[in-house]
Design a protein around this motif. Structure first.
Motif: not given
Length: 358
Positions: A183-195
């Protein structure tokens, strides 16, 4: 598992689609609720554990944001299942007790995803046992689903870290058939995000309180407690006083009924499972639909939501997938108890325990 594989009707062909207003059902005492944080459900253990990034912390290595999906079936190992051959391209049998499933790079999930939220339906074979989900090629002591001898099928939610190449393993104590939906997945980020960040409420809201849903009928559940920009809701879904063997499926309002399932049940049962459900809109209010085969009284308890692109840019609520770890085991001779952990959990008792950080 009677009625569990019947193809659902398309939008516009559903009978008896009704609506409930989550505001009028809001309450503090959820029915049949299980411990549930950010897509991780557990009783004696945690499958796909995670640490949350605090507001004051920098974006931690592996910090990730969530993208909800309309539920998709990844695997169905039953030889007679009408969908099994269609999904066989995404999984392979490693042994009679292990299957390996491709998650990243399949079904619209991009390569680079590091965790996924899945629903695991374990088909009983008359033996007590367990089924667990881990990154491919790894193992743990954490059970995602527990099976009793009388259970025809048990469904539970798990957040699972993916292997470096985007796969997971599903392993059973015994040779069980399983059905795996995502039903969904996670993606890595090196910065702040909104959604894609988790926001938890200070209390749990009951947005559906025993609403009857008949066989092959659907219900629209409004969730006015979340902001209009929210993209998914974190909830516990309960089928109570079920009329016949069947299942319920939650999905965005306005979307077709998926072939994925959130809760399976027999006749005269109460069954519950956690869910992170992508939201749609109903007259401008965030909402999701619930489709039922078999008939049941439906309860939904909401504990939080996933932020959308209209939210502020922050690191708070990002998710860091980790290797599964057992946090609580109340059996007297368990490794956790023998190492000095908490033991018996009697009716009405509460056992606090710490979640490891770092």
């Amino acid at each position: 598992m009677p009625n569990a594989t019947r193809p659902p009707p398309a939008v516009g062909q559903q009978r008896g689609v009704r609506q409930v207003d989550g505001a009028s059902n809001a309450g503090l005492r959820p029915f049949g609720r299980r411990a549930f944080i950010a897509g991780v459900a557990g009783v004696a253990g945690v499958a796909g554990a995670a640490s949350m990034v605090s507001p004051a912390a920098a974006v931690a290595p592996g910090a990730s944001f969530y993208t909800p999906m309309e539920p998709v079936r990844l695997a169905d190992t039953r030889s007679y299942a009408p969908y099994s051959s269609a999904h066989k391209v995404y999984w392979n049998r490693i042994s009679d007790r292990i299957i390996r499933i491709q998650v990243a790079g399949a079904n619209g999930i991009p390569k680079g995803a590091n965790a996924a939220v899945i629903s695991i339906a374990a088909i009983g074979n008359g033996q007590p046992g367990w089924v667990r989900a881990t990154p491919a090629g790894q193992d743990s002591f954490v059970a995602s689903v527990l099976l009793d001898t009388a259970d025809p099928v048990v469904t539970n939610l798990a957040t699972v870290k993916l292997s470096a190449d985007g796969y997971i393993d599903i392993k059973g104590l015994n040779p069980n058939d399983v059905i795996i939906d995502v039903s969904g997945y996670y993606m890595p980020t090196a910065t702040k995000v909104r959604g894609g960040r988790l926001r938890l409420f200070s209390k749990v809201y009951r947005v559906a309180a025993g609403t009857p849903i008949g066989h092959y009928q659907a219900l629209t559940v409004a969730v006015p407690q979340v902001p209009a920009s929210a993209i998914a809701v974190v909830a516990n879904l309960t089928a109570h006083q079920t009329q016949a063997p069947g299942y319920l499926a939650a999905y965005p309002t306005g979307s077709p009924v998926p072939d994925a399932v959130n809760v399976n049940f027999g006749s005269g049962e109460t069954r519950a499972a956690g869910a992170i459900v992508k939201l749609g809109q109903n007259q401008g209010v965030p909402a999701f639909d619930v489709f039922v085969v078999g008939g049941a009284k439906f309860f939904a308890d909401v504990s939080g939501y996933i932020t959308g692109p209209g939210d502020q840019e922050k690191e708070e609520g990002l998710f860091v997938p980790v290797e599964p770890v057992r946090l609580l085991d109340t059996r007297r001779k368990s490794d956790v108890a023998l190492a000095g952990g908490k033991r018996r959990l009697w009716a009405g008792w509460t056992r606090p325990f710490k979640i490891p950080n770092g």
